[in-house]
Write a protein that holds these residues in place. Structure first.
Motif, PDB file in Angstrom:
ATOM      1  N   GLY A   1       4.752  12.620 -13.403  1.00 53.28           N
ATOM      2  CA  GLY A   1       4.790  12.190 -14.790  1.00 53.28           C
ATOM      3  C   GLY A   1       3.527  13.198 -15.860  1.00 53.28           C
ATOM      4  O   GLY A   1       4.145  13.289 -16.272  1.00 53.28           O
ATOM      5  N   SER A   2       2.380  13.361 -14.531  1.00 52.02           N
ATOM      6  CA  SER A   2       1.280  14.443 -16.025  1.00 52.02           C
ATOM      7  C   SER A   2       1.864  15.394 -15.854  1.00 52.02           C
ATOM      8  O   SER A   2       1.679  16.098 -16.532  1.00 52.02           O
ATOM      9  CB  SER A   2       0.566  13.407 -15.351  1.00 52.02           C
TER      10      SER A   2
ATOM     11  N   ASP B   1       4.020   9.922 -18.618  1.00 53.09           N
ATOM     12  CA  ASP B   1       3.092  10.116 -18.115  1.00 53.09           C
ATOM     13  C   ASP B   1       2.530   8.651 -18.454  1.00 53.09           C
ATOM     14  O   ASP B   1       1.835   7.862 -17.747  1.00 53.09           O
ATOM     15  CB  ASP B   1       1.739  11.083 -18.320  1.00 53.09           C
ATOM     16  N   GLU B   2       2.793   7.983 -19.275  1.00 52.31           N
ATOM     17  CA  GLU B   2       1.650   6.707 -19.762  1.00 52.31           C
ATOM     18  C   GLU B   2       2.330   5.420 -19.852  1.00 52.31           C
ATOM     19  O   GLU B   2       1.156   4.764 -19.192  1.00 52.31           O
ATOM     20  CB  GLU B   2       1.221   7.099 -21.141  1.00 52.31           C
ATOM     21  N   THR B   3       3.484   5.536 -19.944  1.00 47.86           N
ATOM     22  CA  THR B   3       3.933   4.265 -19.043  1.00 47.86           C
ATOM     23  C   THR B   3       3.967   3.444 -17.307  1.00 47.86           C
ATOM     24  O   THR B   3       3.165   2.736 -16.939  1.00 47.86           O
ATOM     25  CB  THR B   3       5.870   3.922 -18.865  1.00 47.86           C
ATOM     26  N   PRO B   4       3.184   4.731 -16.433  1.00 45.35           N
ATOM     27  CA  PRO B   4       3.399   4.494 -15.463  1.00 45.35           C
ATOM     28  C   PRO B   4       2.169   4.203 -14.894  1.00 45.35           C
ATOM     29  O   PRO B   4       1.827   3.588 -13.798  1.00 45.35           O
ATOM     30  CB  PRO B   4       3.633   6.200 -14.661  1.00 45.35           C
ATOM     31  N   MET B   5       1.202   4.863 -15.895  1.00 47.38           N
ATOM     32  CA  MET B   5      -0.408   4.179 -15.260  1.00 47.38           C
ATOM     33  C   MET B   5      -0.728   3.142 -16.316  1.00 47.38           C
ATOM     34  O   MET B   5      -1.253   1.984 -15.111  1.00 47.38           O
ATOM     35  CB  MET B   5      -1.081   5.019 -16.661  1.00 47.38           C
ATOM     36  N   VAL B   6      -0.461   2.297 -16.919  1.00 49.36           N
ATOM     37  CA  VAL B   6       0.605   1.149 -16.980  1.00 49.36           C
ATOM     38  C   VAL B   6       0.575   0.260 -16.165  1.00 49.36           C
ATOM     39  O   VAL B   6      -0.055  -0.659 -15.098  1.00 49.36           O
ATOM     40  CB  VAL B   6       0.787   0.011 -18.012  1.00 49.36           C
TER      41      VAL B   6
ATOM     42  N   PHE C   1       0.739  -1.348   0.044  1.00 46.46           N
ATOM     43  CA  PHE C   1       0.287   0.200   0.266  1.00 46.46           C
ATOM     44  C   PHE C   1       0.786   1.410  -0.155  1.00 46.46           C
ATOM     45  O   PHE C   1       0.801   2.256  -0.539  1.00 46.46           O
ATOM     46  CB  PHE C   1      -0.428  -0.282   1.361  1.00 46.46           C
ATOM     47  N   SER C   2       2.038   1.258   0.683  1.00 46.48           N
ATOM     48  CA  SER C   2       3.030   2.122   0.602  1.00 46.48           C
ATOM     49  C   SER C   2       3.176   2.066  -1.231  1.00 46.48           C
ATOM     50  O   SER C   2       3.646   3.640  -1.806  1.00 46.48           O
ATOM     51  CB  SER C   2       3.985   2.163   1.192  1.00 46.48           C
ATOM     52  N   VAL C   3       4.035   0.793  -1.138  1.00 46.85           N
ATOM     53  CA  VAL C   3       4.501   1.273  -3.067  1.00 46.85           C
ATOM     54  C   VAL C   3       2.873   2.020  -4.309  1.00 46.85           C
ATOM     55  O   VAL C   3       3.496   2.610  -4.540  1.00 46.85           O
ATOM     56  CB  VAL C   3       4.087   0.024  -3.265  1.00 46.85           C
ATOM     57  N   LEU C   4       2.097   1.374  -3.582  1.00 44.95           N
ATOM     58  CA  LEU C   4       0.393   1.723  -4.389  1.00 44.95           C
ATOM     59  C   LEU C   4       0.123   3.387  -4.159  1.00 44.95           C
ATOM     60  O   LEU C   4      -0.278   4.101  -5.740  1.00 44.95           O
ATOM     61  CB  LEU C   4      -0.422   1.522  -3.908  1.00 44.95           C
ATOM     62  N   HIS C   5       0.599   3.512  -2.889  1.00 49.30           N
ATOM     63  CA  HIS C   5       0.213   5.409  -2.145  1.00 49.30           C
ATOM     64  C   HIS C   5       1.568   6.084  -3.934  1.00 49.30           C
ATOM     65  O   HIS C   5       1.847   7.206  -4.222  1.00 49.30           O
ATOM     66  CB  HIS C   5       0.027   5.789  -1.398  1.00 49.30           C
ATOM     67  N   LEU C   6       2.933   5.983  -3.617  1.00 50.11           N
ATOM     68  CA  LEU C   6       3.708   6.408  -4.298  1.00 50.11           C
ATOM     69  C   LEU C   6       3.946   5.944  -5.287  1.00 50.11           C
ATOM     70  O   LEU C   6       3.774   6.949  -5.814  1.00 50.11           O
ATOM     71  CB  LEU C   6       5.076   5.480  -3.566  1.00 50.11           C
ATOM     72  N   SER C   7       3.019   5.041  -6.031  1.00 54.09           N
ATOM     73  CA  SER C   7       2.632   4.788  -7.395  1.00 54.09           C
ATOM     74  C   SER C   7       1.746   6.476  -7.556  1.00 54.09           C
ATOM     75  O   SER C   7       2.362   6.234  -8.972  1.00 54.09           O
ATOM     76  CB  SER C   7       2.287   3.423  -7.858  1.00 54.09           C
ATOM     77  N   ASN C   8       1.142   6.431  -7.199  1.00 55.77           N
ATOM     78  CA  ASN C   8       0.292   7.566  -7.257  1.00 55.77           C
ATOM     79  C   ASN C   8       0.570   8.933  -7.726  1.00 55.77           C
ATOM     80  O   ASN C   8       0.280   9.561  -8.381  1.00 55.77           O
ATOM     81  CB  ASN C   8      -1.101   7.532  -5.943  1.00 55.77           C
TER      82      ASN C   8
ATOM     83  N   ALA D   1       9.071  12.089 -24.832  1.00 62.37           N
ATOM     84  CA  ALA D   1       9.558  11.545 -23.589  1.00 62.37           C
ATOM     85  C   ALA D   1       8.811  11.734 -22.830  1.00 62.37           C
ATOM     86  O   ALA D   1       8.393  11.022 -21.868  1.00 62.37           O
ATOM     87  CB  ALA D   1      10.802  11.903 -23.891  1.00 62.37           C
ATOM     88  N   GLN D   2       7.999  12.804 -22.265  1.00 61.31           N
ATOM     89  CA  GLN D   2       7.545  13.375 -20.737  1.00 61.31           C
ATOM     90  C   GLN D   2       5.949  12.485 -21.211  1.00 61.31           C
ATOM     91  O   GLN D   2       4.834  11.859 -20.395  1.00 61.31           O
ATOM     92  CB  GLN D   2       7.500  14.869 -21.101  1.00 61.31           C
ATOM     93  N   GLN D   3       5.973  12.719 -22.439  1.00 64.84           N
ATOM     94  CA  GLN D   3       4.829  11.664 -22.689  1.00 64.84           C
ATOM     95  C   GLN D   3       4.555  10.405 -21.773  1.00 64.84           C
ATOM     96  O   GLN D   3       3.296   9.530 -21.303  1.00 64.84           O
ATOM     97  CB  GLN D   3       4.175  11.967 -24.177  1.00 64.84           C
ATOM     98  N   GLN D   4       5.392   9.613 -21.831  1.00 61.67           N
ATOM     99  CA  GLN D   4       5.305   8.471 -22.350  1.00 61.67           C
ATOM    100  C   GLN D   4       5.823   8.111 -20.562  1.00 61.67           C
ATOM    101  O   GLN D   4       5.695   7.228 -20.184  1.00 61.67           O
ATOM    102  CB  GLN D   4       6.641   7.699 -23.354  1.00 61.67           C
TER     103      GLN D   4
END
Length: 255
Positions: A74-75, A90-95, A61-68, A85-88
């Motif tokens: 990134g966004s 944003d998009e890669t962390p979404m996945v 859950f700590s990792v989950l909040h960090l991923s948010n 490059a910055q678009q990716q």
């Protein structure tokens, strides 16, 4: 909305843009509102992270909040620069984030504990490399939607097996913010020409960011409640300063 003016970041190289005039407020920020609208997500994720660490929830859950937080940063980078490059970033962390949700949702019933995280890690790494090489566009969106849909049955199962009214309210808030955010986000893209003629742009994509920040927070809090129930930690939903909900637990002394 594409613009031809020069900027600190150079010509726009991203493959998509939103219905906001570029560099309207600063030569350093391409889409001002779409950039700053990620701040609520970072703050909410920080609150969730502090709660997860303070009450010694599982590290997932700590990792989950960090991923948010990472996704929101990134966004911000993407909307501030409109560079590919910055678009990716944003998009890669979404996945990656959806893969993490899949792990949290399905791992409690997975008999071979090491196989799931290894598979999801390899899958995320392969996707990141492939996306950087092939620059997925429509296929990225389809792929992302499919991953989200794979999470839906398990979320629904958690909901129907949760009898706490406050926890169910979290799930309903998750759905409500998802629907509202999607309406604003889709309207921003589909009706951009009409919106551009309005005296004031409602900044639909920025509102999408705000609603999705709350959406992620409600999802995370609901999953923390469900996991605490599974572990026998007597969870209950309380509110921070009478407003923002979070999960409070009581672990047995043996834990």
């Amino acid at each position: 909305m594409a613009e031809t003016i020069s900027s600190f970041w150079g010509p726009v190289t991203s493959t998509k843009e939103c219905c906001e005039i570029n560099y309207a407020y600063s030569p350093y920020i391409a889409e001002f509102y779409n950039t700053i609208s990620n701040i609520p997500t970072i703050l909410l994720a920080l609150i969730g992270l502090i709660n997860a660490i303070r009450q010694r929830f599982e590290k997932r859950f700590s990792v989950l909040h960090l991923s948010n937080m990472i996704l929101a940063i990134g966004s911000m980078l993407y909307h501030a620069t409109l560079q590919h490059a910055q678009q990716q970033s944003d998009e890669t962390p979404m996945v990656w984030e959806v893969l993490l949700y899949m792990y949290i949702l399905y791992s409690p019933d997975w008999h071979y504990r090491s196989t799931m995280p290894i598979f999801l890690f390899v899958y995320g790494a392969v996707f990141a490399i492939a996306h950087s090489v092939f620059h997925f566009a429509i296929s990225f969106k389809v792929h992302y939607i499919i991953l989200c849909l794979l999470c839906t049955p398990r979320m629904y199962k958690y909901y129907i097996y949760t009898h706490d009214i406050s926890a169910k309210r979290l799930a309903k808030l998750f759905i409500a913010t998802l629907v509202l955010g999607s309406l604003f986000g889709v309207s921003d893209r589909v009706f951009c020409k009409e919106i551009s003629r309005w005296p004031v742009n409602p900044q639909g994509h920025a509102l999408w960011h705000v609603f999705m920040g709350f959406n992620s927070y409600f999802a995370n809090t609901f999953l923390m409640f469900c996991r605490a129930q599974q572990r026998g930690w007597s969870p209950k939903v309380v509110h921070l300063i009478g407003g923002l909900p979070y999960v409070k637990i009581e672990k047995p002394k043996s834990q």
